[in-house]
Design a protein around this motif. Structure first.
Motif, short mmCIF file in Angstrom:
data_model
loop_
_atom_site.label_atom_id
_atom_site.label_comp_id
_atom_site.label_asym_id
_atom_site.label_seq_id
_atom_site.Cartn_x
_atom_site.Cartn_y
_atom_site.Cartn_z
N GLY A 185 38.28 31.16 47.14
CA GLY A 185 38.22 30.75 45.74
C GLY A 185 38.68 31.85 44.82
O GLY A 185 38.98 32.98 45.25
N TRP A 186 38.71 31.54 43.54
CA TRP A 186 39.19 32.50 42.54
C TRP A 186 38.01 33.16 41.83
O TRP A 186 37.02 32.48 41.50
N ARG A 187 38.14 34.47 41.61
CA ARG A 187 37.10 35.22 40.91
C ARG A 187 37.72 36.13 39.86
O ARG A 187 38.84 36.60 40.02
N ASN A 188 36.97 36.34 38.78
CA ASN A 188 37.39 37.27 37.75
C ASN A 188 37.56 38.65 38.40
O ASN A 188 36.66 39.13 39.08
N SER A 189 38.72 39.29 38.19
CA SER A 189 38.99 40.55 38.89
C SER A 189 38.08 41.68 38.44
O SER A 189 37.87 42.64 39.19
N GLU A 190 37.53 41.58 37.24
CA GLU A 190 36.66 42.65 36.73
C GLU A 190 35.18 42.38 37.02
O GLU A 190 34.46 43.26 37.45
N THR A 191 34.74 41.15 36.76
CA THR A 191 33.31 40.85 36.89
C THR A 191 32.94 40.28 38.26
O THR A 191 31.77 40.31 38.64
N GLY A 192 33.92 39.74 38.98
CA GLY A 192 33.62 39.10 40.26
C GLY A 192 33.07 37.70 40.13
O GLY A 192 32.79 37.05 41.14
N ARG A 193 32.93 37.21 38.92
CA ARG A 193 32.37 35.86 38.72
C ARG A 193 33.37 34.81 39.16
O ARG A 193 34.56 34.91 38.93
N GLU A 194 32.85 33.76 39.78
CA GLU A 194 33.69 32.67 40.27
C GLU A 194 34.30 31.90 39.10
O GLU A 194 33.66 31.69 38.07
N ILE A 195 35.57 31.50 39.25
CA ILE A 195 36.27 30.74 38.22
C ILE A 195 36.19 29.25 38.53
O ILE A 195 36.50 28.83 39.65
N THR A 196 35.73 28.48 37.56
CA THR A 196 35.72 27.02 37.69
C THR A 196 36.81 26.45 36.80
O THR A 196 36.76 26.59 35.58
N PHE A 197 37.82 25.85 37.41
CA PHE A 197 38.96 25.36 36.67
C PHE A 197 38.71 23.98 36.09
O PHE A 197 37.90 23.21 36.60
N SER A 198 39.43 23.68 35.02
CA SER A 198 39.38 22.36 34.43
C SER A 198 40.77 21.98 33.94
O SER A 198 41.31 22.62 33.04
N LYS A 199 41.35 20.96 34.54
CA LYS A 199 42.68 20.53 34.11
C LYS A 199 42.63 19.97 32.70
O LYS A 199 43.62 20.04 31.95
N ALA A 200 41.48 19.45 32.31
CA ALA A 200 41.34 18.90 30.97
C ALA A 200 41.47 19.98 29.90
O ALA A 200 41.82 19.70 28.75
N ARG A 201 41.20 21.24 30.26
CA ARG A 201 41.30 22.34 29.30
C ARG A 201 42.68 22.98 29.31
O ARG A 201 42.88 24.03 28.72
N ASN A 202 43.63 22.34 29.98
CA ASN A 202 45.00 22.85 30.06
C ASN A 202 45.04 24.28 30.59
O ASN A 202 45.65 25.17 30.01
N GLU A 203 44.39 24.49 31.73
CA GLU A 203 44.34 25.81 32.34
C GLU A 203 45.45 25.95 33.39
O GLU A 203 45.75 25.00 34.13
N TRP A 204 46.01 27.14 33.42
CA TRP A 204 47.08 27.44 34.36
C TRP A 204 46.67 28.59 35.26
O TRP A 204 46.06 29.55 34.81
N LEU A 205 47.04 28.50 36.53
CA LEU A 205 46.97 29.63 37.43
C LEU A 205 48.40 30.14 37.61
O LEU A 205 49.29 29.40 38.06
N LEU A 206 48.66 31.38 37.23
CA LEU A 206 49.99 31.97 37.34
C LEU A 206 49.98 33.09 38.37
O LEU A 206 49.16 34.01 38.29
#
Length: 352
Positions: A43-64
């Motif tokens: 899964g994806w985590r914030n590189s600084e905090t280590g917190r897990e990222i929860t994605f939402s397509k409704a929020r127009n989020e991109w993974l680059l």
């Protein structure tokens, strides 16, 4: 929101072209809703905090991602791509591992097919040149893949450091010192052995100049090149190898040299020539279609790949003809060059 993948490039120990692209793009994107993330334990985590990222397509989020990957390196990544949890974008660099497997690191060759197939399921591919975009389309056609991805071209930035101003006639010395610079990992693709042949012939003619190579030693292919440089230095004292040059050291080299030399066999874009142009250095480059995408705009001389006579003639002229050098330098200083801010703006415009 853009989530920017730094899984490999964040902790990278050396400044490869891919790492520089990642760092410079992130620098420019970070000020406006961009978060660095890493792939960890499926899964994806914030590189600084280590917190897990929860994605939402409704929020127009991109993974680059600017990085290279495969399912073998990132277990569960294919499932994430197919999940549709967010929109996906990738910077595509080149298909060199497939076109030149004999001179490419084994791991890169093994990873390339899986990587390029997975890219077809992204939403947006940002190719660093028209040449690399064409190679990606050709691979998909050969594989019988109907891609979901839309491929666009972005132009990488030339500005060497975030706070390094572009060279101008006022702040660029005349570079009277007869010295050349070649930036790139020591490996067959960058073709340093050929350049050593050319320089050796010119030194034996009696021409006096320095030849500075800057780059890490490719662990699979680079040691013979390094060994040759070490041996040649016993006879030719103007030959220098800088395996790990800091940005300050690079700035000093840019200042002292007359031209930057790139006898490369293959590139996806060619970032070092762009950076050399930013610093006011004329460039001598292999006559490759991918490099012609910007060498034709001035300040660059092209020569056929591995054509020793042509390369000798060009370098001899730059060393001995002050009028030619002045003309090339004037073209470099007058031509427009892209910045990383421009590249970031292209990325944001594409990710809508």
């Amino acid at each position: 929101m853009i989530y920017f993948d730094v899984t490999k490039t964040g902790p990278a120990k050396y400044s490869s072209g891919l790492t520089r692209v990642s760092h410079r793009l992130l620098d420019e994107l970070a000020s406006q809703r961009c978060t660095a993330v890493v792939w960890k334990k499926g899964g994806w985590r914030n590189s600084e905090t280590g917190r897990e990222i929860t994605f939402s397509k409704a929020r127009n989020e991109w993974l680059l991602t600017v990085e290279l990957f495969s399912e073998g390196e990132r277990e569960g990544f294919r499932e994430f791509i197919e999940s549709g949890k967010c929109k996906l974008a990738a910077v595509f660099h080149d298909a060199i591992p497939l076109k030149y497997p004999e001179i490419t690191r084994r791991n890169s060759v093994l990873r390339a097919p899986d990587y390029m197939k997975m890219l077809s399921n992204f939403d947006r591919i940002l190719a660093v040149s028209n040449y690399s975009a064409n190679d990606l389309h050709e691979f998909w056609r050969f594989q019988g893949i109907a891609p979901r991805a839309t491929v666009e071209r972005i132009t990488l930035g030339a500005n060497f450091q975030k706070y390094t101003p572009r060279a101008s006639a006022a702040n660029t010395p005349a570079a009277a010192n007869p010295a050349f610079l070649c930036v790139g990992a020591l490996e067959p693709r960058k073709n340093q052995n050929f350049l050593l042949d050319v320089c050796e012939a010119l030194w034996d003619e009696g021409l006096q100049f320095e030849m500075n190579f800057v780059g890490r030693v490719n662990e699979e292919f680079g040691e013979p090149i390094k060994s040759r440089i070490k041996t040649m230095r016993k006879k030719y004292r103007g030959l220098h190898l800088h395996e790990s040059a800091s940005d300050d050291a690079m700035l000093a080299l840019y200042t002292k040299c007359r031209a930057a030399l790139f006898p490369t066999i293959a590139e996806g874009c060619g970032l070092p020539p762009l950076e050399a142009l930013w610093m006011g250095l004329p460039c001598v480059c292999s006559d490759l279609p991918v490099l012609r995408e910007y060498t034709n705009s001035g300040g660059c001389v092209t020569a056929p790949v591995n054509h020793a006579a042509a390369w000798k003639a060009v370098l001899r002229r730059i060393l001995t003809d002050e009028t030619e050098l002045t003309r090339l330098r004037s073209e470099v200083l007058a031509r427009p060059l892209p910045t990383w801010a421009d590249a970031a703006a292209q990325v944001r415009k594409s990710l809508v």
